[in-house]
Design an enzyme around this catalytic site. Structure first.
Site, PDB file in Angstrom:
ATOM      1  N   ASP A 179       0.865  -1.179   0.000  1.00 18.97           N
ATOM      2  CA  ASP A 179       0.000   0.000   0.000  1.00 18.97           C
ATOM      3  C   ASP A 179       0.903   1.230   0.000  1.00 18.97           C
ATOM      4  O   ASP A 179       1.698   1.420   0.914  1.00 18.97           O
ATOM      5  CB  ASP A 179      -0.886  -0.036   1.253  1.00 18.97           C
ATOM      6  CG  ASP A 179      -2.034   0.945   1.163  1.00 18.97           C
ATOM      7  OD1 ASP A 179      -1.966   1.867   0.311  1.00 18.97           O
ATOM      8  OD2 ASP A 179      -2.990   0.800   1.943  1.00 18.97           O
ATOM      9  N   ASP A 208      -2.807   2.661  -6.083  1.00 18.80           N
ATOM     10  CA  ASP A 208      -1.797   2.731  -5.020  1.00 18.80           C
ATOM     11  C   ASP A 208      -1.704   1.461  -4.179  1.00 18.80           C
ATOM     12  O   ASP A 208      -1.160   1.468  -3.096  1.00 18.80           O
ATOM     13  CB  ASP A 208      -2.034   3.969  -4.142  1.00 18.80           C
ATOM     14  CG  ASP A 208      -3.395   3.939  -3.465  1.00 18.80           C
ATOM     15  OD1 ASP A 208      -4.175   3.020  -3.769  1.00 18.80           O
ATOM     16  OD2 ASP A 208      -3.663   4.822  -2.642  1.00 18.80           O
ATOM     17  N   GLU A 209      -2.262   0.370  -4.689  1.00 15.64           N
ATOM     18  CA  GLU A 209      -2.172  -0.892  -3.955  1.00 15.64           C
ATOM     19  C   GLU A 209      -1.887  -2.039  -4.914  1.00 15.64           C
ATOM     20  O   GLU A 209      -2.367  -2.024  -6.042  1.00 15.64           O
ATOM     21  CB  GLU A 209      -3.500  -1.206  -3.250  1.00 15.64           C
ATOM     22  CG  GLU A 209      -3.726  -0.471  -1.951  1.00 15.64           C
ATOM     23  CD  GLU A 209      -5.109  -0.817  -1.408  1.00 15.64           C
ATOM     24  OE1 GLU A 209      -5.182  -1.683  -0.511  1.00 15.64           O
ATOM     25  OE2 GLU A 209      -6.096  -0.264  -1.894  1.00 15.64           O
TER      26      GLU A 209
END
Lengths: 366, 392
Positions: free
Chosen positions: B12, B107-108
């Site tokens: 993350d 974003d992960e």
């Protein structure tokens, strides 16, 4: 109506008629075949209102008359009879089929419910050779669209003049143009957009007959073909056919002449690994052509050919089937591929350019 | 392919958009940064740096409110193409450790490193190495969770933010996990949490211990999956390719409501430009174009049209959208917001047709190329400049 008929001949004609039968129409009678017995002949008709087929069999007519039989069931019954001769009798809304000791009674429609059949008048027809017609269609027909959303593209632009036959078809992904010399033909050039579905039937019948002549008549809104003792009538497609000359680029930046059989074999081989809409990749570099295909989760293949290419290397992608169709259409030992850039159409042609096949590429991700 | 102990790493990125901005503009490091446009554009916060979060700034908060809470923060427009570029670079980085990389969002990501042990070492070490590389190569911080499955890996990361590496094992399910509030479980949303609380179940341990029939009385068929969650069980495999989106959209709110045809068209062009660049970037083509129009009275209507074929062309989508807009009778009303959504997405190779203006394709390709090299603002349609329309 009462007649007796050779079973094999009847089955053969019924299977041709089946292609004109419409099983999904709002009019149930269109799922039937009209039988008319008179003057020592049995005439059979089927239509889906676009395409109509007529066949004729010399037969022993005992009582003249007519009836519409359910196409599928009638054909299956006749096909399954044991005897060589079948008798057909109609009356009281029933059609009886008798052969040997078997008797079938099928519910039927009255002939007056069937669309008029007067469209088979061929008084203005002219003759042309079956062979050039079938050959031309074979190269062009497959480029016609099967997608009904653009009806004009489901047709083949047919031009027949003194001494030549020309057909053009495009499904917007490729364009196929073939010109064939013709003996005979009409004095004045005629042109029409004929649905590929009807032409395929003519092609099928013509190919079965092999040599000989077919007769053709084109009127304002329909084309009529006579092949042996089968007639095919089709509505013409109304509208403006794409200006195909405009699609053909004036010039190309690259032209590579290759051995047709070898290129076709390599293309077919590598295409095995171009599944799930994966493109066939043609990579040109100095003196060689590398054909590659990659299918995710399946595998990849590549093969190199010597090719008279020089200049900046480039790569262009094609639907493998489209390329194969084009290469199969080329007559002679060599095929020439011409290109401008990976976003513009590529051209497949033979030595004499009587056959021209233009394909749009598949855009390759960089 | 060979059975081995499962090892999943959840990654993350910490305050991703804000961190990308801080990484490329060193003067912003250590300062509160809020990404999400400007007050006058009535936009909302996309990401706030940890410095800004300290002031109470949160994602999805109106920018105006964020400015009141944190007046000293640097407010920046969302530069999606820059973040997307970093996203792709990060996926490449993760790909050095395993082929099994699933991008969960921008974003992960989730990695299955079970097969990488022999080459890259134990999962915990891989996680640490990834964290170092992400910082060395991109100047970005990330939090990683290491666990036997996706569910626990995400939880492990959640528990270690920011800039941490968390490890959860099967043993932790009966230990550390028990004390956590049920809401920490990914899959227990606010509504479920509320209902669990009503039953007196506030911790994961309580949820583990409660008999299934008791839970089933309240949750029916959903009871069993809830129990599975409580025990950190998940069979969901790492899927290397992101699930195909069903649609992509882009919208803009005008600084002042307008009925000016040129301004509306310019806005549509800017929207189509941005949206289609994104679509092409993800290698999709779209078949359906929908237009969203919201007027000053907040009345919203949507119109859509289906193209004859899927397209990647900015011009084709712009033409479809203007066609839809022309058919809308605005009367005396002004437009507050315009949006374009494309759906009917098809991926993979794009078969061109004779109808494709190859010049349009070449133009789109050239524009994409310029942007990839010089940034999103390096080039844009002149019509959108004349009217000073910006989507920031």
């Amino acid at each position: 109506m009462r007649f007796a008929c050779d079973r094999t001949t009847l089955v053969e004609k019924l299977s041709i008629l089946a292609r004109g039968v419409s099983t999904r129409s709002a009019l149930p009678v269109l799922s039937g075949i009209l039988l008319q017995a008179r003057d020592g002949r049995l005439e059979l008709y089927s239509t889906d209102m676009e395409l109509s087929i007529k066949a004729s069999i010399a037969t022993n007519v005992e009582t003249e008359g007519e009836a519409v039989v359910p196409a599928r069931l009638f054909t299956d019954v006749v096909k399954n009879m044991a005897a060589d001769e079948v008798r057909v009798e109609a009356g009281d809304g029933l059609v009886r089929i008798l052969a040997g000791k078997a008797t079938f009674s099928l519910n039927s429609w009255v002939a007056s419910d069937f669309p008029p059949t007067s469209s088979f008048d061929m008084s203005d027809a002219f003759a042309l050779g079956i062979a050039p017609f079938v050959e031309t269609l074979d190269k062009v027909g497959r480029a016609a669209s099967r997608d009904e959303t653009r009806p004009i593209l489901t047709g083949v632009l047919v031009t027949i003049g003194a001494g030549k036959l020309k057909m053009v078809a495009t499904d917007s992904y490729r364009l196929s143009v073939k010109e064939t010399p013709l003996e005979g033909g009409p004095a004045e050039e005629i042109q029409a957009i004929v649905p590929v579905k009807a032409l395929s039937e003519v092609q099928r019948l013509g190919a079965a007959l092999g040599d000989g002549q077919l007769r053709l008549q084109i009127t304002e809104n329909q084309a009529l073909f006579a092949v042996g003792d089968v007639w095919i009538a089709t509505r013409l497609i109304d509208g403006q056919f794409p200006n195909y000359r405009q699609l053909l680029p004036d010039s190309f930046d690259h032209a590579v002449e290759l051995d047709r059989a070898e290129l076709l074999a390599v293309t077919r081989r590598i295409s095995l690994l171009a599944q799930k809409n994966a493109p066939l990749r043609l990579q040109f570099s100095e003196g060689k052509l590398t054909i590659r295909a990659v299918t995710q989760d399946v595998g990849q293949a590549e093969e190199e050919l010597d090719a008279p290419f020089s200049g900046e290397p480039f790569e262009i992608g094609f639907n493998p089937l489209f390329l194969i169709d084009g290469l199969e259409g080329v007559a002679g030992d060599s095929a020439t591929l011409k290109f401008i850039n990976p976003l513009r159409p590529g051209l497949v042609t033979g030595a004499d350019e009587s056959f021209v096949y233009l394909i749009m590429p598949i855009r390759l991700s960089s | 392919m060979f059975a081995s102990t499962p090892a999943i790493i959840h990654i993350d990125m910490d305050a991703f958009f804000a961190s990308v901005e801080q990484a490329r503009r060193p003067e912003l490091r250590g300062r509160p940064v809020v990404v999400g446009g400007r007050v006058e554009r009535r936009s909302v916060v996309a990401t706030a740096s940890y410095e800004a979060r300290a002031c109470g700034v949160r994602t999805a908060m109106p920018v105006a409110q964020a400015r009141r809470l944190c007046p000293q923060a640097v407010f920046l427009p969302t530069d999606m193409s820059a973040y997307t570029a970093v996203h792709h670079a990060l996926l490449e980085l993760f790909g050095r450790f395993t082929d099994l990389v699933e991008p969960v969002s921008i974003d992960e990501a989730v990695l299955d490193v079970a097969g990488s042990r022999r080459l890259c070492g134990p999962p915990r070490a891989i996680a640490g190495r990834i964290q170092e590389l992400v910082y060395d190569e991109h100047g970005l911080a990330c939090t990683l969770g290491v666990a036997p499955n996706k569910l626990l890996a995400k939880l492990a990361a959640d528990l270690s933010k920011p800039a941490g590496v968390g490890v959860l094992s099967e043993a932790d399910v009966h230990g550390r996990l028990r004390a956590l509030p049920v809401g920490r479980l990914h899959g227990v949303g606010p509504v479920t949490q509320e209902r669990l609380h009503a039953l007196g179940l506030t911790t994961v341990g309580m949820l583990q211990d409660v008999p299934l029939p008791f839970l089933a009385a309240a949750f029916g068929r959903a009871a069993r999956p809830l129990k599975q969650l409580a025990f950190g069980r998940s069979l969901s495999p790492v899927r290397p390719i992101a699930a195909a989106p069903s649609s992509m959209s882009h919208e803009t709110t005008f600084v002042t409501d307008t009925a000016e045809p040129l301004a509306l068209r310019a806005a549509l062009l800017a929207l189509a430009d941005e949206l289609m660049a994104r679509l092409r970037g993800r290698r999709y083509a779209a078949r359906t174009v929908a237009l969203k129009v919201r007027d000053s009275t907040f009345h919203t209507l949507e119109r859509h049209t289906t193209l004859p074929r899927a397209t990647t062309s900015t011009r084709v989508v712009y033409a479809a959208a203007t066609g839809l807009l022309d058919a809308v009778d605005l009367g005396p009303r002004r437009v507050r917001l315009l949006g374009i959504t494309v759906s009917g997405l098809v991926s993979g190779a794009c078969q061109l047709t004779f109808d494709d203006g190859w010049k349009d394709l070449a133009l789109d390709e050239a524009v994409d190329g310029v942007r990839a090299r010089y940034g999103r603002h390096a080039i844009r349609p002149a019509a959108t400049c004349a009217n000073r329309v910006s989507l920031c």
